[in-house]
Enzyme design. Structure first.
Site, PDB file in Angstrom:
ATOM      1  N   TRP A 102     -61.235  14.173  -4.611  1.00 37.27           N
ATOM      2  CA  TRP A 102     -61.867  14.943  -5.677  1.00 37.27           C
ATOM      3  C   TRP A 102     -61.246  14.657  -7.036  1.00 37.27           C
ATOM      4  O   TRP A 102     -61.951  14.557  -8.050  1.00 37.27           O
ATOM      5  CB  TRP A 102     -61.842  16.430  -5.348  1.00 37.27           C
ATOM      6  CG  TRP A 102     -62.783  16.743  -4.233  1.00 37.27           C
ATOM      7  CD1 TRP A 102     -62.468  17.141  -2.966  1.00 37.27           C
ATOM      8  CD2 TRP A 102     -64.218  16.615  -4.258  1.00 37.27           C
ATOM      9  NE1 TRP A 102     -63.599  17.272  -2.210  1.00 37.27           N
ATOM     10  CE2 TRP A 102     -64.691  16.963  -2.966  1.00 37.27           C
ATOM     11  CE3 TRP A 102     -65.145  16.250  -5.233  1.00 37.27           C
ATOM     12  CZ2 TRP A 102     -66.050  16.961  -2.646  1.00 37.27           C
ATOM     13  CZ3 TRP A 102     -66.490  16.229  -4.909  1.00 37.27           C
ATOM     14  CH2 TRP A 102     -66.930  16.591  -3.636  1.00 37.27           C
ATOM     15  N   ASP A 172     -58.909  21.889 -11.237  1.00 36.20           N
ATOM     16  CA  ASP A 172     -60.042  22.100 -10.342  1.00 36.20           C
ATOM     17  C   ASP A 172     -59.528  22.906  -9.163  1.00 36.20           C
ATOM     18  O   ASP A 172     -58.952  22.360  -8.223  1.00 36.20           O
ATOM     19  CB  ASP A 172     -60.611  20.755  -9.880  1.00 36.20           C
ATOM     20  CG  ASP A 172     -61.713  20.910  -8.834  1.00 36.20           C
ATOM     21  OD1 ASP A 172     -62.067  22.062  -8.479  1.00 36.20           O
ATOM     22  OD2 ASP A 172     -62.213  19.873  -8.347  1.00 36.20           O
ATOM     23  N   LYS A 196     -66.077  28.278  -1.421  1.00 35.92           N
ATOM     24  CA  LYS A 196     -64.874  28.289  -0.585  1.00 35.92           C
ATOM     25  C   LYS A 196     -64.370  29.729  -0.421  1.00 35.92           C
ATOM     26  O   LYS A 196     -64.455  30.307   0.636  1.00 35.92           O
ATOM     27  CB  LYS A 196     -63.775  27.432  -1.202  1.00 35.92           C
ATOM     28  CG  LYS A 196     -64.233  26.114  -1.800  1.00 35.92           C
ATOM     29  CD  LYS A 196     -64.582  25.072  -0.773  1.00 35.92           C
ATOM     30  CE  LYS A 196     -64.819  23.724  -1.431  1.00 35.92           C
ATOM     31  NZ  LYS A 196     -65.153  22.660  -0.470  1.00 35.92           N
TER      32      LYS A 196
END
Length: 360
Positions: A102, A172, A196
């Site tokens: 990511w 992030d 999440k």
């Protein structure tokens, strides 16, 4: 139908009390005779929902009035571009720390909009550790320093907050936000996809220091500027009202659990017992350096990869779902976010031990 233990990396498990509340609200929300999905985002009842969600998130994370809290669309992936477009000019350099899939995608997207310096990378080791901070190659006067505190795919996590000095620190936090307390004052910008620990997919939380709202480069489309959303209460266009409502229920639920200190204690305990079971086994291994292991995403590898299919089939039959590792790394992965109970982790450990015995 009984519910399974869901170890999905996202969209992930939601707290059952929240699901019960949603189920009850669906046909008739607050006596309106409508679902919350049918109510105008400009109506007083929904504006109250939005304002309470923001207030509760501020309380959970201790967010001061120096920061704007935004509820956006486009997922965390859109933030890869919005961060650069709002905080850096085309000729500016942004520093990125690459510790997995990511963060690599984030820097690749940012490179389309500004100069990017890879301050540190763990790619040569397969993204299994965090590069020592004293070895990072930082840019003088960088527009910002970006890192990914938790890599969902590889299960690598920072257990410290980088010292960015006067450079705005950008994070992030998609797969770690709300799993423990965070000192927001150390950051210039935090962004996180909801799916999440926040709620259902479709909404993204952005926490941005107010002085940074003025940095957006000229000529940006309105829907790509943080300032526009800060000024409109995140209602520059029609927001994802259901996801916003559901996120608010999750925030309220976490406060009822005692806040993030209480949540963190449970999460740490879950992770420790799962890693202990892996380490005590001669059948399972975890590839991540011990000091960089994630609380939220626990990858593990079977001694014989030829047994992966059988492991997953038996796990599914036992009500333990979504344990297959990401396609880019293989193996298994248990995502043990806030809504994954300690009982679920205990059941997984027992299954892993039973499966190992069955193969001996």
């Amino acid at each position: 139908m009984s519910r399974v233990f869901n170890f999905s990396a996202g969209p992930a498990a939601l707290p059952e009390p929240v699901l019960d509340r949603i189920r009850n609200d669906i046909p008739d929300w607050q006596g309106s005779g409508m679902s919350v999905m049918e109510v105008s985002h400009r109506s007083k009842p929904f504006i109250a929902v939005a304002e309470k969600a923001e207030a509760d998130l501020r309380k959970l994370l201790g967010i001061s009035s120096d920061y704007s809290v935004l509820f956006l669309q486009g997922g965390a992936t859109l933030q890869f571009a919005m961060t650069a477009l709002n905080l850096a000019g085309p000729g500016d350099t942004a520093d990125y720390v690459q510790t997995g899939s990511w963060s690599k995608k984030a820097l690749k997207e940012a490179a389309l909009h500004c100069k990017v310096n890879v301050a540190a990378s763990s790619e040569d080791s397969g993204h299994c550790h965090i590069p020592p901070e004293d070895e990072w190659r930082r840019t003088k006067d960088a527009a910002y320093l970006h890192y990914t505190p938790n890599e969902t795919i590889g299960g690598v996590e920072f257990h410290f907050v980088p010292n960015a000095g006067d450079t705005p620190l950008v994070a992030d936090m998609s797969s770690t936000i709300l799993s423990r307390p965070v000192d927001v004052s150390k950051f210039g910008l935090i962004y996180a996809g909801a799916q999440k620990n926040i709620g259902p997919a479709g909404i993204t939380v952005v926490i941005v220091r107010n002085d940074l709202l003025e940095r957006a480069r000229p000529g940006l489309p309105t829907l790509l500027t943080y300032k526009a959303f800060a000024e409109s209460g995140s209602m520059t266009n029609t927001p994802p009202t259901f996801a916003w409502y559901a996120a608010g229920l999750v925030f309220d639920y976490l406060l009822e659990q005692g806040g993030l200190e209480s949540v963190a204690a449970v999460n740490e305990r879950k992770a420790k017992k799962l890693y202990a079971a892996i380490d005590a086994s001669g059948f399972y291994t975890n590839p991540v350096a011990v000091d960089a292991r994630s609380w939220m995403n626990v990858p593990f590898i079977l001694a014989d990869s030829g047994l992966d299919g059988e492991f997953l089939a038996q796990a599914d039959a036992a009500g333990l779902t979504n344990l297959k590792g990401h396609r880019s790394v293989g193996g298994m992965r248990a995502s043990i976010y806030n809504a994954v109970s300690e009982a679920a982790v205990d059941a997984l450990i027992q299954f892993m031990q039973d499966f190992e015995k069955s193969q001996s």
